[in-house]
Design a protein around this motif. Sequence first.
Motif, PDB file in Angstrom:
ATOM      1  N   ALA A 203      49.628  65.147  23.875  1.00  0.00           N
ATOM      2  CA  ALA A 203      49.475  63.369  24.549  1.00  0.00           C
ATOM      3  C   ALA A 203      49.441  62.831  25.591  1.00  0.00           C
TER       4      ALA A 203
ATOM      5  N   ASP B 110      50.234  58.492  29.835  1.00  0.00           N
ATOM      6  CA  ASP B 110      51.501  57.183  29.497  1.00  0.00           C
ATOM      7  C   ASP B 110      51.950  57.428  28.582  1.00  0.00           C
ATOM      8  N   ARG B 111      51.268  56.898  27.277  1.00  0.00           N
ATOM      9  CA  ARG B 111      51.963  57.553  25.840  1.00  0.00           C
ATOM     10  C   ARG B 111      53.759  58.247  26.070  1.00  0.00           C
TER      11      ARG B 111
ATOM     12  N   ARG C 219      56.415  55.891  27.420  1.00  0.00           N
ATOM     13  CA  ARG C 219      56.731  54.660  26.795  1.00  0.00           C
ATOM     14  C   ARG C 219      57.549  55.136  26.441  1.00  0.00           C
TER      15      ARG C 219
ATOM     16  N   HIS D 209      61.822  53.630  21.151  1.00  0.00           N
ATOM     17  CA  HIS D 209      61.417  54.839  21.471  1.00  0.00           C
ATOM     18  C   HIS D 209      62.765  55.253  21.159  1.00  0.00           C
TER      19      HIS D 209
ATOM     20  N   ASP E   7      54.924  57.056  34.957  1.00  0.00           N
ATOM     21  CA  ASP E   7      53.871  58.345  34.574  1.00  0.00           C
ATOM     22  C   ASP E   7      54.408  59.693  34.863  1.00  0.00           C
TER      23      ASP E   7
ATOM     24  N   ALA F  63      55.498  61.318  20.289  1.00  0.00           N
ATOM     25  CA  ALA F  63      54.811  60.604  21.606  1.00  0.00           C
ATOM     26  C   ALA F  63      53.309  61.772  21.304  1.00  0.00           C
TER      27      ALA F  63
ATOM     28  N   SER G 292      52.375  59.240  18.225  1.00  0.00           N
ATOM     29  CA  SER G 292      52.038  57.604  18.259  1.00  0.00           C
ATOM     30  C   SER G 292      50.626  57.384  18.386  1.00  0.00           C
ATOM     31  N   HIS G 293      50.356  55.598  18.330  1.00  0.00           N
ATOM     32  CA  HIS G 293      49.689  55.258  18.901  1.00  0.00           C
ATOM     33  C   HIS G 293      49.306  54.028  20.087  1.00  0.00           C
ATOM     34  N   ASN G 294      49.997  53.981  19.552  1.00  0.00           N
ATOM     35  CA  ASN G 294      50.591  52.705  20.941  1.00  0.00           C
ATOM     36  C   ASN G 294      51.634  52.774  21.900  1.00  0.00           C
TER      37      ASN G 294
END
Length: 150
Positions: free
Chosen positions: A15, A18-19, A22, A29, A69, A145, A148-150
């Motif tokens: 992934a 940045d994901r 998050r 999360h 990051d 991660a 996930s897509h958000n």
Amino acid sequence: MTVDDRIEREVFVPAPIDRVWRVLTTPEHIRAWYAPGGCEIDPHPGGRLRFRWDEHGEFHGQVERAVPDTLFRFRLALEPDHAPSDPGEATLVEFALSPEGRGTRLRFVESGIRALAVPDDAKAKHAQYATLSWTSALEELAAIAAASHN
């Protein structure tokens, strides 16, 4: 009795960085991959954090460094319901992220186990339990991660 001073793990996460950041630093999360009883976090240097588990209680910590990051480092209390005020009461937990191909390399270290102000058998027990729990938590973090897509 020899007690390991650090736990080190590394995982490749398919992934974007940045994901992964998050998933690593946001309460919704963190509840999914580490602290199912809840999480409060201020991911800035000096910020407080709390991780909760129904079976273990609430563990407090303080953020030492947070570079989006790149790096997330905090002190985490050994005992529940106690804000750590000196190194003998907490370990240092660090997550380092780096891009790797189309994914992210996540390196984890928990250190300072030998400096804890508890008997060696308690240090060894912590190291053993933390090794298992961080290993499964990192696998779960990577899966979340990646999906996930958000």
